[in-house]
Motif scaffolding. Structure first.
Motif, PDB file in Angstrom:
ATOM      1  N   GLU A 294      -2.974   0.419  -4.552  1.00  0.00           N
ATOM      2  CA  GLU A 294      -2.540   1.190  -3.387  1.00  0.00           C
ATOM      3  C   GLU A 294      -1.071   0.963  -3.080  1.00  0.00           C
ATOM      4  O   GLU A 294      -0.707   0.533  -1.981  1.00  0.00           O
ATOM      5  CB  GLU A 294      -3.420   0.861  -2.179  1.00  0.00           C
ATOM      6  N   ILE A 295      -0.252   1.233  -4.068  1.00  0.00           N
ATOM      7  CA  ILE A 295       1.169   0.998  -3.877  1.00  0.00           C
ATOM      8  C   ILE A 295       1.999   2.273  -3.900  1.00  0.00           C
ATOM      9  O   ILE A 295       3.077   2.344  -3.318  1.00  0.00           O
ATOM     10  CB  ILE A 295       1.674  -0.026  -4.919  1.00  0.00           C
ATOM     11  N   ASP A 297       2.639   6.332  -2.997  1.00  0.00           N
ATOM     12  CA  ASP A 297       2.197   7.378  -2.075  1.00  0.00           C
ATOM     13  C   ASP A 297       1.848   8.653  -2.826  1.00  0.00           C
ATOM     14  O   ASP A 297       1.054   9.466  -2.354  1.00  0.00           O
ATOM     15  CB  ASP A 297       3.305   7.670  -1.055  1.00  0.00           C
ATOM     16  N   VAL A 362      -2.228   5.122  -2.554  1.00  0.00           N
ATOM     17  CA  VAL A 362      -2.742   4.741  -1.236  1.00  0.00           C
ATOM     18  C   VAL A 362      -3.839   5.738  -0.869  1.00  0.00           C
ATOM     19  O   VAL A 362      -3.929   6.811  -1.468  1.00  0.00           O
ATOM     20  CB  VAL A 362      -1.627   4.795  -0.167  1.00  0.00           C
TER      21      VAL A 362
ATOM     22  N   MET B  44       6.063  -1.693   2.197  1.00  0.00           N
ATOM     23  CA  MET B  44       5.957  -2.508   0.980  1.00  0.00           C
ATOM     24  C   MET B  44       5.517  -3.931   1.241  1.00  0.00           C
ATOM     25  O   MET B  44       4.913  -4.564   0.375  1.00  0.00           O
ATOM     26  CB  MET B  44       7.326  -2.565   0.277  1.00  0.00           C
ATOM     27  N   LYS B  47       2.189  -5.235   0.289  1.00  0.00           N
ATOM     28  CA  LYS B  47       1.748  -5.135  -1.106  1.00  0.00           C
ATOM     29  C   LYS B  47       2.399  -6.175  -2.010  1.00  0.00           C
ATOM     30  O   LYS B  47       2.053  -6.297  -3.168  1.00  0.00           O
ATOM     31  CB  LYS B  47       2.136  -3.751  -1.666  1.00  0.00           C
TER      32      LYS B  47
END
Lengths: 477, 124
Positions: A294-295, A297, A362, B44, B47
């Motif tokens: 989920e990094i 978009d 995401v 960010m 993550k």
């Protein structure tokens, strides 16, 4: 509020999905399985450039028009009719509360006449404007930079097209312009003036459409796993997104054609922020750390179809077929060794792409990619790739040749990545490895596209010859 | 190669257990200015593997990062932290060097800022 949305007459399948995606981006509240409400003008066919769309505010309409590639303008309709008498009645019955505020004496205005399907002389245009005296314009005329821009659109019945019905009938619209397109965008970014190009560089118009489908905007991270020359990322960066790309071919990504002709110089050319990262890696064996998810978009890409440019994955032709064992590279040759790669079928490529997206996007993130399809005369149902994490929200076809077209698929991630999905993907990955040859043959678009026509099908009698191809209206534009 | 992507990469050679993080052996480091975008940074921060970022920044010569990431609630007001985060994540650039797997010692080269993560035939 209903708005008249006038489209450029091209890429017909792409028009409404773009507006839907941008409406969502600019804050239009759209319920779970719903889409925007659209209406056609009387006697117009769906291919018409004129559509009515319901949006909750003028601001959203303005923002959509400004960023859109295919919307020419958005208008608040004040009246319509098949002739000028009907138009007058329609305008007079439109509530004053909506009209008077734009006609005040301290404002400036302009009325433009646009025609579709015919040309009017300057005199004729002036006459039409003069006929609108029943509208109480109190302000001054300003042709260069008016506060309010009014449009009188007149169209005649369009021609018959391949024996199909005309797409629009004689109609006149009068409206106040609420939003208009940025006409400088495409000429600035067109490929013919781009520094670094490759054979599969995405053309600017399509790249912007893809970036709009993905809702790329400031603060978002967009990834392209088949970055090539970076043509798709350039468009996403223009809309403010942070970009990242990867490719298996190091020459395209790192070297380009020289120090001033590579992916970085494409971004420099337009003064755009450089991609956050460019990598060389194999999508089939990605180096992501476990636990990373989920990094991104959005993932926007154009995977290799195997027709003009084929995909590659690690392995080497003979190793993948099992003819030879993987060889050990001697230590002194390790640093500059270029690993051999083998054919990467479209089926496996798309499977890996969906798995990557399921993990790395995401929630509610978008996957936008092109998928090639053979144009089947029988008109059978085409099966698009599916994945339990994704909901398909848009399908737009672009015809490439008489044999095949490509479809832009927009998918939204609706389910989270789970252990079951990870395990299913792992098993599929092994399946592709075990049965390498079988999967190469399956869905081989290349051979279908370049297959020579069977000469027995060519009839000598011209009267008996019937064109077997189904008639398409606007998908060629 | 920036630390943002270093934070995502691991060694995917078959059979390796200790894959992440990769140790940075720098040969040439450049600092490139990037526009400060607090929305992106806040997005960010959840993550990122913090320890890998701190160690990575140290090996590139930047020691200003705190050992632990601050609470997300205080993030809004803590601009100096965001600036340090921004600098280490996006402005430190490894132009030439390698990423080394701690278990096998395999070096993934970084040339012209682009890491080469492709495996050799016998590592697959």
């Amino acid at each position: 509020m209903w708005f008249l949305c006038v489209f450029y007459h091209r890429l017909l399948d792409f028009r409404k999905p773009e507006v839907e995606a941008l409406a969502e981006l600019f804050g239009e509240e759209i319920a779970e399985n719903e889409s925007l409400q659209w209406r056609l003008p009387e006697h117009h066919h769906n291919d018409t450039p004129f559509h009515f769309v319901q949006l909750s505010s003028e601001e959203i309409a303005r923002n959509i028009a400004k960023r859109s590639i295919l919307v020419k303008g958005m208008y608040e309709l004040w009246g319509e009719g098949t002739c000028y008498e009907e138009l007058k009645e329609s305008i007079l019955s439109y509530p004053d509360s909506r009209k008077l505020q734009f006609l005040t004496s301290d404002s400036t205005f302009r009325i433009s006449v646009e025609t579709f399907g015919k040309a009017l002389t300057f005199e004729e245009q002036k006459d039409r404007i003069q006929s609108l005296t029943y509208i109480p314009f109190e302000g001054r005329v300003n042709l260069k930079n008016p506060d309010h821009n009014f449009f009188l659109m007149e169209m005649i019945e369009s021609e018959e097209n391949n024996g199909l019905q005309p797409i629009l009938q004689r109609r006149i619209f009068f409206g106040r312009e609420v939003g208009f397109a940025d006409r400088k965008l495409l000429p600035t970014f067109q490929l013919k003036s781009r520094t670094y190009l490759g054979p599969t560089a995405m053309d600017a118009e399509m790249a912007f459409l893809m970036a709009n489908q993905a809702k790329a905007t400031s603060g978002k991270l967009v990834y392209d796993p088949f970055v090539g020359t970076g043509s798709i990322l350039v468009s996403a960066a223009q809309f403010g997104a942070m970009t990242m790309g990867a490719d298996i071919d190091i020459r395209v990504v790192r070297d380009g054609r020289g120090p001033d002709c590579n992916v970085w110089s494409n971004f420099k050319q337009y003064g755009l922020p450089m991609p956050v990262a460019l990598l060389r890696m194999d999508n089939n064996l990605p180096p992501w750390r476990s636990g990373l998810k989920e990094i991104f978009d959005a993932i926007i890409c154009d995977p290799p179809y195997g027709v003009r440019a084929g995909g590659r994955k690690s392995g080497g032709r003979k190793i993948l077929r099992g003819t030879v064992d993987p060889y050990t590279v001697p230590d002194d040759k390790r640093t500059d060794h270029i690993p051999s790669t083998g054919a990467y079928s479209l089926v496996e490529c798309v499977h890996d792409l969906l798995h990557l997206a399921a993990r790395m996007l995401v929630m509610k993130g978008r996957l936008v990619f092109f998928f090639p399809v053979l144009r089947d005369e029988t008109g059978g149902e085409v099966k698009f790739p599916e994945h339990p994490c994704f909901k398909l929200v848009a399908v737009s076809e672009q015809i490439l040749s008489s044999r095949y077209s490509r479809v832009l698929l927009t998918m939204v991630k609706v389910e989270p990545y789970s252990e079951e999905i990870k395990e299913a993907a792992r098993l599929m990955h092994l399946e592709f490895r075990e049965n390498h040859l079988k999967w190469l043959e399956d869905g081989n678009i290349h051979s279908s596209v370049f297959k020579p026509i069977d000469s027995s099908q060519i009839h000598t009698d011209p009267k008996a010859f019937k064109d077997p191809k189904p008639k398409y209206r606007g998908k060629y534009v | 190669m920036r630390l943002i992507v270093h934070n995502m990469l691991s060694c995917n050679i078959r059979g390796v257990a200790n894959k992440f993080p990769l140790r940075i052996e720098p040969k040439k480091i450049i600092v490139k200015e990037v526009d400060f975008n607090p929305d992106f940074l806040k997005h960010m921060i959840a993550k990122i593997d913090w320890k890998a970022l701190v160690d990575g920044a140290r090996s590139m010569g930047y020691t200003e990062l705190p050992d632990h990431a601050p609470d997300t609630t205080t993030l809004e007001s803590d601009e100096s932290f965001l600036r340090k985060f921004h600098h280490s994540l996006l402005e430190l650039h490894l132009e030439e060097g390698s990423l080394v797997c701690s278990e096998t010692g395999r070096k993934f080269p970084v040339n012209k800022g682009i890491p080469n993560m492709l495996l050799h035939e016998d590592e697959v």
